[in-house]
Design a protein around this motif. Structure first.
Motif, short mmCIF file in Angstrom:
data_model
loop_
_atom_site.label_atom_id
_atom_site.label_comp_id
_atom_site.label_asym_id
_atom_site.label_seq_id
_atom_site.Cartn_x
_atom_site.Cartn_y
_atom_site.Cartn_z
N LEU A 132 3.44 -1.07 0.68
CA LEU A 132 2.34 -1.93 0.62
C LEU A 132 2.75 -3.42 0.51
O LEU A 132 3.84 -3.65 0.41
CB LEU A 132 1.61 -1.76 -1.01
CG LEU A 132 1.04 -0.18 -1.19
CD1 LEU A 132 0.29 -0.30 -2.49
CD2 LEU A 132 -0.10 0.37 -0.22
N SER A 138 -1.06 -0.14 -5.86
CA SER A 138 -1.20 1.21 -5.25
C SER A 138 -2.59 1.42 -4.48
O SER A 138 -3.47 0.58 -4.74
CB SER A 138 -1.24 2.15 -6.21
OG SER A 138 -2.22 2.03 -7.43
N LEU A 139 -2.55 2.36 -3.91
CA LEU A 139 -4.01 2.97 -3.18
C LEU A 139 -4.72 3.84 -4.15
O LEU A 139 -4.13 4.44 -5.01
CB LEU A 139 -3.63 3.68 -2.04
CG LEU A 139 -3.07 2.70 -0.79
CD1 LEU A 139 -2.42 3.51 0.26
CD2 LEU A 139 -4.05 1.73 -0.40
#
Length: 163
Positions: A132, A138-139
């Protein structure tokens, strides 16, 4: 290829992942306890009518999942039908794009709120990260699992035959 959900706590994400598994022909392992009831309306809404097509195995705990994983590995040692446990985590240096997946791998995602505990993290055969931009954490777990599962299926030729 399988997808394991470690103690999922957002029903919409779990439902979406079950739908993903149904559509791609990937079995799903749900490691309980969940942060919701599997009868939750948000879970059902996200999974829609795809849940009836999903191949789901429920495990009452991490230990039961590991016991079942080990039993399957021993029973299928010659057939090579039970492979590695690959954990998606923000605590890794190995990018999923640099990893060689195998058709018998199980890809595991952690809880949306907390990931997985250190002992579970340590027991994974591989720990993979989605690179990232700096400063971003985070996703969404369903998006992350879909990305990595797509790459794993691409590498292994595991996408369903559409003919």
């Amino acid at each position: 290829m399988r997808l394991a959900l470690y103690e999922p706590d957002i029903p919409q994400n779990a439902g979406s992942l079950l739908r993903l598994g149904a559509c791609l022909g990937v079995g799903i392992d749900i490691i309980e306890p969940c942060g919701f009831l599997l009868s939750d309306r948000n879970f059902r809404r996200a999974g829609m009518d795809y849940l009836q097509h999903a191949e789901i195995r429920r495990h009452e705990s991490w230990q039961r999942f590991r016991d079942n994983f080990s039993v399957n590995a021993r029973a299928n040692a010659h057939a090579n039908a039970c492979g590695r446990l690959d954990l998606l985590t923000t605590r890794s240096l190995t990018a999923y794009t640099d990893f060689a997946f195998a058709a018998d791998d199980t890809l595991m995602v952690g809880r949306e709120s907390a990931g997985v505990p250190d002992d579970v993290h340590a027991q994974a055969d591989a720990r993979l990260v989605i690179p990232l931009r700096p400063g971003l954490r985070s996703l969404n777990v369903a998006q992350a699992a879909a990305m990595v599962l797509g790459e794993a299926l691409r590498q292994t030729g595991g996408f369903p035959d559409t003919a």
